[in-house]
Design a protein around this motif. Structure first.
Motif, short mmCIF file in Angstrom:
data_model
loop_
_atom_site.label_atom_id
_atom_site.label_comp_id
_atom_site.label_asym_id
_atom_site.label_seq_id
_atom_site.Cartn_x
_atom_site.Cartn_y
_atom_site.Cartn_z
N ARG A 130 7.01 -0.63 -65.69
CA ARG A 130 7.68 -0.45 -67.10
C ARG A 130 8.54 -1.75 -67.29
NH1 ARG A 130 4.17 2.39 -69.69
NH2 ARG A 130 3.93 4.39 -68.81
N GLU A 148 6.57 -4.60 -68.60
CA GLU A 148 6.42 -4.40 -69.93
C GLU A 148 7.51 -4.77 -70.85
OE1 GLU A 148 4.56 -0.55 -70.16
OE2 GLU A 148 2.85 -1.03 -69.20
N LYS A 149 8.38 -4.39 -70.33
CA LYS A 149 9.98 -4.55 -70.97
C LYS A 149 10.33 -6.02 -71.27
CE LYS A 149 14.85 -3.67 -70.94
NZ LYS A 149 15.90 -3.33 -70.23
N GLU A 196 10.53 3.43 -72.08
CA GLU A 196 9.47 3.79 -71.12
C GLU A 196 10.19 3.34 -69.83
OE1 GLU A 196 6.89 5.36 -71.35
OE2 GLU A 196 7.08 5.85 -73.64
N PHE A 197 10.88 2.09 -69.87
CA PHE A 197 11.35 1.52 -68.67
C PHE A 197 12.50 2.61 -68.07
CE2 PHE A 197 14.68 -0.74 -66.45
CZ PHE A 197 14.01 -1.10 -65.40
#
Length: 415
Positions: A145, A148-149, A166-167
């Motif tokens: 996550r 992705e961030k 999400e992170f």
């Protein structure tokens, strides 16, 4: 003829006189007399006693039986009384059935707790292993996550915000998993400690029971002669007798160098007996053996002994001599010397009769006839009584009641 008749009459008179004389002699001879005597008189109380050692060592059964919940111990084996033993020699054995059953029960419990302990360790190992795997997976998810961030920096604000959320969720999940892992570790430690405590408790109980079991075989603590222990009622503890944890003595080892005679004096004579009085002691087993003793203890409370109608008081007499032939339970005859009276007038007790508790009299021979004479009495022993007034030394007294005693004159002291 008259002369002959006279001779015959004289012969008949002589025969009658002779028969009459024989009859009187026969009547007189059946009476037994004793003279009033004067001299020193010893006043003593005679009792029967039993030898015992003044000091002894108790041979006890298992003192920890109460801890094992056993309150009645039966003697199954016991060496003969009088056996000479050395330290460590076998003396007795108690019935082991109850303690053996308890050992088996604890042994079964121990196996159960050992199994539970092993299972608890395995369960905790598996649970913590799964928790660690979960932490690793959450760590990976959090890193993913995070990437992705970082990649969403060039995306639209909404996509970028979604990646941040999400992170943050992944970070919180990882942090919560770490907290849960620490809780699971503490839970595992507590569970294992609980089961281990039960296990150690049963191990300690088993060890204690085995030590108590060993005490059911009783050995001599010191050298000596084994003497069976006597109950409060005088009965000896033998095979089949019951021993309690409160009174665990099975037998004793007496110190035969210092012996004493335990005797019982009736309530009438006990007031005469005092500590320090001299005692003559003889053995029923050897009447020729004479020993010297001394009163060391006089009981204050009377008790009812078996086969006795009256109350008696316990008296202990220490034997002054050391004699290797003396053994516990030997019967003794004890003469407790109360006092020695010097130069007193005394008569046999059998010659004394009583009108009531305060008036005593004897049958005295006076001028060939019996008279009933009042007497004033003093101290007495088993055979004689001191007479203070009423008779004088040398006078003869009837040992039995003479004929027609109820018709005899009663001479009082005032006369």
């Amino acid at each position: 003829m008259l002369k002959d008749n006279g001779s015959l009459l004289l012969a008949l008179v002589l025969v009658v006189a002779m028969l009459g004389g024989q009859g009187c002699a026969s009547t007189e001879s059946k009476d037994i007399f004793r003279e009033v005597e004067k001299g020193d008189l010893e006043v003593a109380v005679t009792t029967t006693g039993e030898l015992q050692a003044k000091n002894s060592i108790d041979i006890d059964g298992p003192v920890g039986a109460r801890k094992a919940g056993i309150y009645q111990l039966k003697i199954s084996r016991l060496v003969p009384e009088g056996t000479i033993v050395k330290p460590g020699d076998f003396v007795a054995e108690l019935d082991k059935s109850e303690i053996v059953a308890k050992v088996k029960e604890v042994d079964i419990n121990l196996q159960k707790f050992t199994s539970q302990f092993t299972q608890a360790q395995l369960d905790c190992t598996l649970t913590l292993s799964q928790a660690r795997d979960e932490l690793i997976n959450l760590q990976y998810a959090m890193e993913q996550r995070k990437l992705e961030k970082e990649e969403s920096i060039y995306e639209s604000p909404s996509t970028k915000r979604q990646a941040e959320i999400e992170f943050e969720k992944a970070v919180r999940a990882h942090r919560q998993a770490q907290t849960n892992y620490q809780t699971k570790v503490r839970q595992a430690e507590a569970k294992i400690s609980e089961v281990e405590a039960d296990l150690r408790k049963e191990e300690g109980k088993l060890e204690s029971y085995r030590e108590i079991l060993n005490e059911f075989t009783i050995a001599a603590p010191e050298p000596g002669m084994v003497i069976y222990f006597r109950e409060w009622d005088g009965k000896k503890r033998v095979v089949g007798s019951t021993v309690s944890p409160w009174q665990p003595t099975v037998a004793t080892l007496p110190d035969l160098t210092i012996m004493e005679s335990v005797t019982y004096v009736n309530e009438v004579d006990i007031k005469k007996v005092q500590r320090g009085q001299t005692v003559r002691v003889s053995l029923d087993a050897d009447p020729d053996k004479k020993l010297n003793g001394q009163v060391t203890q006089v009981g204050n409370i009377g008790e009812q002994r078996p086969n006795s109608d009256s109350k008696v008081f316990e008296v202990k007499v220490i034997i002054n001599e050391k004699d290797s032939t003396l053994r516990p339970a030997m019967t003794t005859s004890n003469e407790i010397i109360i006092q020695t009276l010097e130069d007193v007038t005394y008569i046999p007790r059998e010659t004394v009769h009583a009108v009531n508790d305060s008036v005593n009299y004897v049958y005295r021979l006076e001028g060939g006839n019996a008279v009933k004479q009042e007497v004033k009495l003093g101290a007495e022993n088993e055979n004689y009584v001191v007479v203070l007034s009423g008779v004088t030394v040398g006078e003869k007294l009837f040992m039995s009641i003479p004929e027609k005693a109820e018709e005899l004159e009663f001479i009082t002291l005032s006369n």
